[in-house]
Scaffold this motif. Structure first.
Motif, mmCIF file in Angstrom:
data_model
loop_
_atom_site.group_PDB
_atom_site.id
_atom_site.type_symbol
_atom_site.label_atom_id
_atom_site.label_comp_id
_atom_site.label_asym_id
_atom_site.label_seq_id
_atom_site.Cartn_x
_atom_site.Cartn_y
_atom_site.Cartn_z
ATOM 1 N N SER A 1 1.039 -1.149 -0.071
ATOM 2 C CA SER A 1 -0.012 -0.072 -0.123
ATOM 3 C C SER A 1 0.935 1.202 0.094
ATOM 4 N N LEU A 2 1.828 1.251 0.886
ATOM 5 C CA LEU A 2 2.661 2.442 0.994
ATOM 6 C C LEU A 2 3.316 2.610 -0.482
ATOM 7 N N MET A 3 4.003 1.500 -0.976
ATOM 8 C CA MET A 3 4.652 1.683 -2.294
ATOM 9 C C MET A 3 3.808 2.046 -3.341
ATOM 10 N N GLY A 4 2.497 1.637 -3.332
ATOM 11 C CA GLY A 4 1.489 2.351 -4.518
ATOM 12 C C GLY A 4 1.372 3.863 -4.221
ATOM 13 N N VAL A 5 1.150 4.189 -3.018
ATOM 14 C CA VAL A 5 0.670 5.560 -2.675
ATOM 15 C C VAL A 5 1.847 6.372 -2.887
ATOM 16 N N ALA B 1 4.882 10.311 -6.379
ATOM 17 C CA ALA B 1 6.196 10.674 -7.408
ATOM 18 C C ALA B 1 5.781 10.980 -8.657
ATOM 19 N N ALA B 2 4.498 10.069 -9.158
ATOM 20 C CA ALA B 2 4.336 10.086 -10.650
ATOM 21 C C ALA B 2 3.540 11.687 -10.617
ATOM 22 N N THR B 3 2.736 11.862 -9.922
ATOM 23 C CA THR B 3 1.954 13.279 -9.859
ATOM 24 C C THR B 3 3.022 14.548 -9.955
ATOM 25 N N MET B 4 4.165 14.320 -9.358
ATOM 26 C CA MET B 4 5.203 15.420 -9.386
ATOM 27 C C MET B 4 6.097 15.316 -10.681
ATOM 28 N N GLY C 1 8.126 16.818 -16.617
ATOM 29 C CA GLY C 1 8.356 16.150 -17.656
ATOM 30 C C GLY C 1 7.549 16.831 -18.738
ATOM 31 N N ARG C 2 6.561 17.017 -18.873
ATOM 32 C CA ARG C 2 5.711 17.822 -19.853
ATOM 33 C C ARG C 2 6.063 19.375 -19.905
#
Length: 166
Positions: free
Chosen positions: A14-18, A23-26, A31-32
């Motif tokens: 759960s912690l790895m997924g969150v 990290a992806a939202t940052m 990158g864009r």
């Protein structure tokens, strides 16, 4: 035999997924932001049509207003600007009104003692008719020059660049 997930493994997953989601939202917006300019279309050579008729331009610099759309990030706004435009023979000259000393606005014949020069009121800077800075006054380089053209008898103004007259 079925494999059971322990509480510790569940919390770890759960912690790895969150953490991955956060990290992806940052990282994705950064990158864009870095890649987006590669996909933008260039509009450097875009000519802006003014309301000035080429046939009405004379040898005395005239203030010619023009509008263009400026895009700052995701914000788009209409900007009103102007240029000092005159004819020299068959050639049309358009000079920037921005003083090269501190960015003040220059005026044609703004100083009564120098009626045939551009005058910057900020620090008494002066320029010749072709935009050349006069020695002994604050400006250290000539006024910028606009690219000009004609479309249907009307003056068009393009990109600003270095003065090619001096």
């Amino acid at each position: 035999m079925s494999q059971r997930v322990t509480r510790r493994q569940f919390l770890n997953y759960s912690l790895m997924g969150v953490g991955s989601f956060m990290a992806a939202t940052m990282v994705l917006p950064m990158g864009r932001f870095a890649v987006d300019p590669l996909f933008q279309t260039g509009s450097d050579s875009k000519m802006i049509q003014t309301s000035a008729k080429v046939s009405e331009l004379g040898e005395t610099p005239t203030k010619v207003d023009f509008k263009y759309e400026q895009k700052d990030g995701w914000y788009s706004s209409e900007v009103t600007d102007f240029a000092w435009v005159y004819k020299k023979g068959d050639k049309i000259i358009a000079l920037s009104p921005i003083c090269k000393h501190l960015g003040c606005t220059v005026t044609w014949a703004g100083d009564e003692s120098q009626p045939d020069q551009f005058f910057c009121p900020c620090h008494n800077g002066r320029y010749e008719k072709n935009g050349k800075n006069i020695a002994g006054t604050p400006p250290i380089s000539p006024l910028d020059q606009f690219e000009v053209g004609e479309k249907g008898g009307m003056l068009t103004i393009g990109a600003k660049g270095e003065n090619q007259l001096v």
